[in-house]
Design a protein around this motif. Structure first.
Motif: not given
Lengths: 534, 262
Positions: A81-87, A282-296
């Motif tokens: 349910r990440l905001p903008g996931r579909a985008l 929280p640590a996993e969430s942060a790592a995941n989001l950083a990873l997604i952001a980097a790929a983006l």
């Protein structure tokens, strides 16, 4: 069993493909007969070096694309349910539709010697950015293409995990590591050989990227060498030697992958809405989001650079040029035809494979014919479009004006080239629909055209539309065959773009790249919408 | 281990809607150690109710209490709840022992006592000697037995069953219901079972929670409901499958006629 019609359609499609590939083979055989000594001499250290570089860059590109994609896909799966996931996922679909030459220009505009990054560094007082030609440029462009592709394919495999299993994992209190071990990795592992294989093949047979970013003989792949042998050196003997090595290499890789991924079965489960409970620290969430952001950032960067550089061009003047208008029209017509032919081929193969599978029953081994309908799609990847083009180029040279055949060659080769993607899109839906409806159709006597219209079409409309869009976008942006067959008489947009690049009209090239990219993108969006609307 | 006795469950004005789905609103109370059959037409909200209690979905408003504690905001793993689905209860690449062991440790780090508990549970559900099998080598009934073994080693006060035996044949279903009844007699956990089968309810349940259109349309003793003494809507839902609980084998549709002797 009403196998006949579908099997016949499959046989026809295979015959067409065989004729296309066989014709190329004939051309190459002719070249060999003409000058076999020259062909033998062409197996020299240069060829060896080119072959080694081809494999090396493909291997590196695959590793750099698929490894991060594993974790990006997992991160996306664990944030349903990440905001903008579909985008994000839509953005990740763009590179697949984006012409390689546009991406190459985007990479240059961002990381090139005169690119935005160099400007930025200069602003910070650091001059002498070396640019990105050679292996680095090739890798960046390949990862730009294949990281999003691999991410989407791997995410698809994760989405095929039954929702109850995610629920179970949540109830049992599995954290990130346990969930990866018991839920995610088994699904990823099943998809991995197929995905890595596809990426490797795409990189080993990549032409445009290496042609535009390789920047010299040090970073040349077999495909580019074939092109140069035919188009500049007029050396069919060398082209033959290179082609043989290319086909042998890719065939070995495909066979190895078929062994590796033999246990893979197409999943027929319906796509589940990503509605699952995920327990994250929280640590996993942060790592995941950083990873997604980097790929983006990595994926969006070259796209943004393409747009910025394109807007800097004199777009109005370009739009008024007769050559640009003519190339645009030519591109649109040829790619529309290629996509239509591609869907016909893909559907015939998919339907035939399923019909043959049903006819033999679950216990018997598949016949050679069925395997051909199954592997027919992969075969096109073994014999890259440029190789087919090269064979026909040599053959048609004997028949008269090679360049007059450009439209036919572009349409047929592009259709064959896009077919594996179309099969990938159509087959799961067709097989799933068939599993549900086959017996019902039999008992009600629904067959042939009626069945296609009433039963198959509704469930295939969406994947078909997607496949058409992809096929047309691929063909619209292709620079393989047209690079060989193109001339002043038949120019497509990518061909025109390459010509402008070659004559150092960089601003023109950037403007054309924007136009071409937009066309492909618009096509994909329109078709996606059409497919969604009922 | 005697295990915890069951915990009471209460839903206070729980509202929820899937995106694009019809909203539901639940008010219900289930006593500790009771077995309740959750019945109602397809789409009435049976699975939604169980998903809310298990914590797979979070209510838009309202409270869910299990025992004395408010679990509305708790993640699924922290709720005193085990759940058995209709299928996909097992991880296909893990053997029976590992699938059961996950109930003890989600990272599968098991000590000797855990292993013993796992082996005991596998034996208890009648799968002795099959601990090393993969799910694909098991029948449908055996797979559900594995899921029940995991429920045993998890040992939570609430057990949710979402049509767990719907895909089994009549004889197997009888066996599984008997097993659940035995486990309940031993552990006294509170059981909520979503089902379409009046026979299931008759065999196991003390009471029935009847759902219609996303809300609780009636509750009461299973015997009363199943013999036609419940709400009109429930009798319509049953159709001609009314059951006299005292004689569960007999499908006496009309007591008047049945009593007439020739």
């Amino acid at each position: 069993m009403p196998v006949g019609g579908r099997a016949a359609a499959g046989a026809t499609a295979l015959a067409g493909l065989a004729a296309l590939i066989g014709g190329a083979g004939l051309g190459l055989a002719y070249a060999a007969a003409d000058d076999w000594g020259g062909a033998l001499d062409a197996f020299d250290p240069y060829l060896l070096r080119v072959a080694r570089f081809t494999l090396w860059q493909a291997l590196l590109s695959t590793l750099l694309s698929v490894l991060p994609a594993l974790f990006v896909a997992r991160a996306l799966a664990r944030h349903p349910r990440l905001p903008g996931r579909a985008l994000i996922l839509q953005l990740f679909a763009v590179p697949l539709a984006l012409p390689a030459i546009v991406a190459a220009l985007g990479v240059l505009a961002l990381y090139g010697r005169a690119g935005f990054l160099a400007e930025l560094l200069e602003g910070l007082g650091r001059t002498g950015w070396p640019g990105i030609y050679g292996l680095a440029g090739i890798l960046v462009a390949h990862v730009f293409f294949n990281l999003p592709l691999a991410t989407r394919l791997l995410l698809e495999s994760l989405e095929s995990v039954p929702n109850d299993q995610w629920r179970l994992a949540a109830q049992l209190g599995m954290g990130g590591r346990a969930s990866f071990r018991f839920v995610e990795w088994p699904a990823l592992r099943a998809a991995l050989p197929g995905v890595a294989g596809l990426v490797f093949m795409l990189c080993a047979t990549s032409f445009t990227i290496v042609l535009t970013l390789g920047g010299g003989p040090r970073a040349t792949t077999l495909e580019v060498a074939i092109y140069q042998a035919l188009r500049f050196d007029f050396d069919p003997a060398r082209a033959l030697a290179l082609t043989l090595v290319q086909v042998a290499l890719t065939a070995v890789v495909v066979l190895a992958l078929a062994r590796l991924g033999a246990a893979m079965t197409g999943d027929a489960s319906l796509p589940v809405a990503p509605r699952r409970p995920v327990t994250r620290r929280p640590a996993e969430s942060a790592a995941n989001l950083a990873l997604i952001a980097a790929a983006l950032v990595f994926v969006a960067g070259p796209m943004a650079a393409t747009v910025l550089a394109g807007l800097g061009a004199d777009l109005m003047r370009l739009a008024g040029e007769a050559a640009v208008r003519r190339a645009t029209a030519t591109s649109l017509v040829l790619s529309a035809l290629a996509a239509a032919l591609c869907l016909v081929l893909a559907f015939a193969l998919v339907a035939a494979r399923r019909a043959l599978e049903l006819a033999r029953g679950p216990l018997a081994a598949p016949t050679l014919f069925e395997r051909a309908t199954d592997a027919g799609a992969g075969l096109v990847l073994v014999v890259p479009p440029l190789v087919i083009g090269a064979g026909w180029f040599i053959l048609l040279r004997e028949a008269g004006d090679v360049f007059a055949f450009a439209p036919v060659m572009v349409v047929t080769v592009n259709a064959a080239m896009a077919m594996p993607f179309a099969v990938r899109a159509i087959r799961p839906a067709y097989d799933a629909a068939s599993a549900r409806h086959e017996r019902l159709c039999l008992s009600l006597g629904i067959a042939g055209w009626t069945r296609l219209r009433l039963i198959d079409w509704p469930s295939l409309r969406r994947p078909m539309a997607m496949a058409y869009a992809f096929a047309m976008a691929l063909s619209l942006g292709d620079l393989g065959v047209i690079a060989l067959f193109g001339s002043d008489a038949v120019e497509t947009l990518p061909y025109l773009l390459l010509a402008r690049m070659a004559s150092y009209r960089t601003a023109d090239a950037a403007g054309l790249a924007l136009l071409l990219g937009m066309l492909c993108l618009a096509l994909m969006i329109v078709s996606d919408r059409l497919a969604r609307a009922r | 281990m005697t295990g915890p006795a069951g915990a009471a469950i209460r839903l206070d004005a729980v509202r929820f809607a899937y995106p694009g789905g019809a909203p539901v609103r639940f008010d219900a109370a289930v006593e500790a150690a009771e077995i309740v059959a959750v019945m109602g037409p397809s789409g009435a909200g049976k699975s939604t109710l169980l998903a809310l209690i298990a914590g797979f979905e979070t209510p838009a408003s309202g409270r869910i209490l299990i025992g004395d504690s408010d679990v509305t905001g708790l993640p699924p793993a922290r709720r005193p709840v085990s759940m058995v689905f209709q299928e996909n209860n097992l991880f296909a690449h893990l053997d029976v022992a590992a699938n059961v062991g996950l109930g003890r440790s989600p990272a599968l780090r098991l000590d000797a006592a855990d292993r013993q508990a796992v082996a005991g549970a596998i034996e208890r559900v009648g799968l002795a000697g099959k601990a090393a099998r993969l799910p694909q080598a098991l029948s449908g009934g055996e797979r559900q037995r594995v899921a029940l073994a995991r429920v045993l080693v998890r040992d939570r006060p609430v057990l949710l069953l979402d049509e767990p035996f719907a895909s089994l044949g009549p004889a197997l279903r009888q066996e599984m219901l008997a097993l659940v009844a035995e486990l309940h007699a031993e552990r006294r956990m509170t059981v909520l079972m979503a089902t379409h089968q009046p026979e299931d309810a008759a065999r196991l349940a003390g009471s029935i929670l009847f759902l219609a259109d996303g809300t609780v349309a009636g509750t009461g003793a299973a015997a009363t409901f199943l013999s036609g003494g419940g709400p009109q809507a429930f009798s319509r839902y049953l159709g001609d499958r009314r059951i006299d609980v005292a004689r569960p084998r007999e499908n006496d549709r009309d007591h008047g006629i049945a009593r007439k002797t020739p």
